[in-house]
Motif scaffolding. Sequence first.
Motif, PDB file in Angstrom:
ATOM      1  N   PHE A  90      44.234 -21.085-113.425  1.00 13.20           N
ATOM      2  CA  PHE A  90      43.300 -21.952-112.598  1.00 13.20           C
ATOM      3  C   PHE A  90      43.347 -21.675-111.495  1.00 13.20           C
ATOM      4  O   PHE A  90      42.303 -21.501-110.309  1.00 13.20           O
ATOM      5  N   LEU A  91      44.720 -21.745-110.789  1.00 15.00           N
ATOM      6  CA  LEU A  91      44.852 -21.469-109.334  1.00 15.00           C
ATOM      7  C   LEU A  91      44.504 -19.992-108.743  1.00 15.00           C
ATOM      8  O   LEU A  91      43.904 -19.796-107.890  1.00 15.00           O
ATOM      9  N   SER A  92      45.044 -19.086-109.673  1.00 13.45           N
ATOM     10  CA  SER A  92      44.795 -17.650-109.164  1.00 13.45           C
ATOM     11  C   SER A  92      42.954 -17.426-109.142  1.00 13.45           C
ATOM     12  O   SER A  92      42.448 -16.760-108.220  1.00 13.45           O
ATOM     13  N   LEU A  93      42.435 -18.096-110.151  1.00 17.56           N
ATOM     14  CA  LEU A  93      40.812 -17.982-110.258  1.00 17.56           C
ATOM     15  C   LEU A  93      40.441 -18.795-108.844  1.00 17.56           C
ATOM     16  O   LEU A  93      39.578 -18.231-108.118  1.00 17.56           O
ATOM     17  N   ASN A  94      40.850 -19.677-108.472  1.00 15.03           N
ATOM     18  CA  ASN A  94      40.354 -20.327-107.204  1.00 15.03           C
ATOM     19  C   ASN A  94      40.763 -19.578-105.902  1.00 15.03           C
ATOM     20  O   ASN A  94      39.925 -19.631-104.961  1.00 15.03           O
ATOM     21  N   VAL A  95      41.804 -18.851-106.240  1.00 16.76           N
ATOM     22  CA  VAL A  95      42.458 -17.878-104.784  1.00 16.76           C
ATOM     23  C   VAL A  95      41.355 -16.784-104.808  1.00 16.76           C
ATOM     24  O   VAL A  95      40.878 -16.680-103.797  1.00 16.76           O
ATOM     25  N   TYR A  96      41.098 -16.162-106.023  1.00 21.16           N
ATOM     26  CA  TYR A  96      40.009 -15.019-105.688  1.00 21.16           C
ATOM     27  C   TYR A  96      38.723 -15.619-105.080  1.00 21.16           C
ATOM     28  O   TYR A  96      37.822 -15.124-104.434  1.00 21.16           O
ATOM     29  N   PHE A 133      37.187 -29.958 -95.755  1.00 21.85           N
ATOM     30  CA  PHE A 133      38.323 -30.570 -96.476  1.00 21.85           C
ATOM     31  C   PHE A 133      37.988 -31.101 -97.881  1.00 21.85           C
ATOM     32  O   PHE A 133      38.518 -30.898 -98.768  1.00 21.85           O
ATOM     33  N   ILE A 134      37.143 -32.037 -97.746  1.00 18.89           N
ATOM     34  CA  ILE A 134      36.439 -32.993 -98.670  1.00 18.89           C
ATOM     35  C   ILE A 134      35.990 -32.211 -99.813  1.00 18.89           C
ATOM     36  O   ILE A 134      36.099 -32.063-100.955  1.00 18.89           O
ATOM     37  N   PHE A 135      35.006 -31.339 -99.259  1.00 16.63           N
ATOM     38  CA  PHE A 135      34.119 -30.397-100.245  1.00 16.63           C
ATOM     39  C   PHE A 135      35.133 -29.401-100.899  1.00 16.63           C
ATOM     40  O   PHE A 135      34.955 -29.009-102.046  1.00 16.63           O
ATOM     41  N   ALA A 136      35.959 -28.861-100.095  1.00 13.65           N
ATOM     42  CA  ALA A 136      37.232 -27.860-100.729  1.00 13.65           C
ATOM     43  C   ALA A 136      37.588 -28.671-101.835  1.00 13.65           C
ATOM     44  O   ALA A 136      38.068 -28.013-102.941  1.00 13.65           O
ATOM     45  N   LEU A 137      38.303 -29.736-101.830  1.00 15.50           N
ATOM     46  CA  LEU A 137      38.867 -30.358-103.086  1.00 15.50           C
ATOM     47  C   LEU A 137      37.963 -30.516-103.978  1.00 15.50           C
ATOM     48  O   LEU A 137      38.297 -30.451-105.335  1.00 15.50           O
ATOM     49  N   ILE A 138      36.808 -30.962-103.578  1.00 11.18           N
ATOM     50  CA  ILE A 138      35.617 -30.935-104.862  1.00 11.18           C
ATOM     51  C   ILE A 138      35.463 -29.721-105.806  1.00 11.18           C
ATOM     52  O   ILE A 138      35.335 -29.640-106.879  1.00 11.18           O
ATOM     53  N   VAL A 139      35.504 -28.506-104.794  1.00 10.65           N
ATOM     54  CA  VAL A 139      35.143 -27.381-105.328  1.00 10.65           C
ATOM     55  C   VAL A 139      36.298 -26.937-106.235  1.00 10.65           C
ATOM     56  O   VAL A 139      36.167 -26.287-107.360  1.00 10.65           O
ATOM     57  N   PHE A 140      37.470 -27.191-105.910  1.00 11.21           N
ATOM     58  CA  PHE A 140      38.683 -26.967-106.610  1.00 11.21           C
ATOM     59  C   PHE A 140      38.642 -27.577-107.847  1.00 11.21           C
ATOM     60  O   PHE A 140      38.766 -26.877-108.941  1.00 11.21           O
ATOM     61  N   PHE A 141      38.433 -28.888-107.997  1.00  5.51           N
ATOM     62  CA  PHE A 141      38.449 -29.669-109.227  1.00  5.51           C
ATOM     63  C   PHE A 141      37.066 -29.275-110.240  1.00  5.51           C
ATOM     64  O   PHE A 141      37.331 -29.141-111.503  1.00  5.51           O
ATOM     65  N   ASN A 142      36.184 -28.810-109.365  1.00  7.93           N
ATOM     66  CA  ASN A 142      34.775 -28.565-110.232  1.00  7.93           C
ATOM     67  C   ASN A 142      35.201 -27.317-110.993  1.00  7.93           C
ATOM     68  O   ASN A 142      34.304 -27.368-112.336  1.00  7.93           O
ATOM     69  N   LEU A 143      35.454 -26.312-110.227  1.00  9.78           N
ATOM     70  CA  LEU A 143      35.739 -24.799-110.805  1.00  9.78           C
ATOM     71  C   LEU A 143      36.738 -25.070-112.157  1.00  9.78           C
ATOM     72  O   LEU A 143      36.529 -24.641-113.284  1.00  9.78           O
ATOM     73  N   CYS A 144      37.781 -25.718-112.018  1.00  8.00           N
ATOM     74  CA  CYS A 144      39.025 -25.836-113.057  1.00  8.00           C
ATOM     75  C   CYS A 144      38.353 -26.607-114.255  1.00  8.00           C
ATOM     76  O   CYS A 144      38.616 -26.434-115.267  1.00  8.00           O
ATOM     77  N   LEU A 145      37.811 -27.672-113.893  1.00  7.90           N
ATOM     78  CA  LEU A 145      37.381 -28.564-114.949  1.00  7.90           C
ATOM     79  C   LEU A 145      36.240 -27.930-115.632  1.00  7.90           C
ATOM     80  O   LEU A 145      36.286 -28.117-117.082  1.00  7.90           O
ATOM     81  N   LEU A 201      44.864 -24.108 -99.712  1.00  5.12           N
ATOM     82  CA  LEU A 201      45.503 -25.262-100.526  1.00  5.12           C
ATOM     83  C   LEU A 201      45.774 -24.181-101.978  1.00  5.12           C
ATOM     84  O   LEU A 201      46.868 -24.604-102.435  1.00  5.12           O
ATOM     85  N   CYS A 202      45.163 -23.309-102.443  1.00  8.74           N
ATOM     86  CA  CYS A 202      45.374 -22.886-103.854  1.00  8.74           C
ATOM     87  C   CYS A 202      46.587 -21.916-103.666  1.00  8.74           C
ATOM     88  O   CYS A 202      47.590 -21.785-104.564  1.00  8.74           O
TER      89      CYS A 202
END
Length: 292
Positions: free
Chosen positions: A35-41, A69-81, A192-193
Amino acid sequence: MYIIFLYFITLLVSMTGLFILKKIQLGLKTDFIHFLSLNVYNALFSSVIFLLISKFKVEVNSITLLYSFIFALIVFFNLCLGIAALQYITIVFKNIISNSVSIICTTLFGWFVLKEKFTFISLLVLIIMIIAIVFPSFGEKGKIEKKGVIICFFLAVAMASSYIITKLYTMEEKVCSSNSFFLLTNLMLLILCLSISIVYCKRKKTAFKDTMKLSKFQISIIGINTLLSNIGSIISLHILRSVPLYIHTIAMTALGFLASISVSLLIFKEKCTWQHIVSTVISLTAIFLMLL
């Protein structure tokens, strides 16, 4: 007419994005490091795209940094979930639950915080959407699919938050351009990732080797999905400058249902239960009522 055209483009982007996300989910391991690597790419590709769009000119101020910063956190959780949900449930199930809860959250926010127009039909739509959530929450034998429902609930909160933050950004006068906003968001997401990945890989030495096993095809479809996601974000930001939050959420929900049904049934041949069909009909009915 112009707004309708933008929503049509959004539908095409949504269908292609769903197809690619399912392909990613089918080809990737569903552990934390992937999940982390996916977000990095995703963040890396996005940063390059917006650097090119902005011609390497970046505007920065404190309020834009905060939103980014807030939007970045949201994108991170959105993609993983979003990818985690597709491990347990079908595309149709995911979109029905997540979009229904999302529309409730954004509508209530629009009413009570943004002071958008409250009507009896709007309230009726909320009730209908709650009913729509109940049907697909049960399997064929009446057993609640707890894991899928829980994941979709948090995904819905993340989706609603992304709409809300985007709407608030369009209302803020002191922010920088949208290109700078998205660029800063993706740079923060990348930092972050990478930071989390470095810490995780130090604790688990084999984790880094696992992430290097991604094929060129997988990396390519991640890049295409990133491009489509950014196009959708730009269009959404443009639409929200002139469309109320709750109406935009409803329109996006309708497009999400159409896209998910098309991709799930026609492409991946996923099983669609009668609960999913009933829930979809109920949800679309609510959307038509809202647009009257």
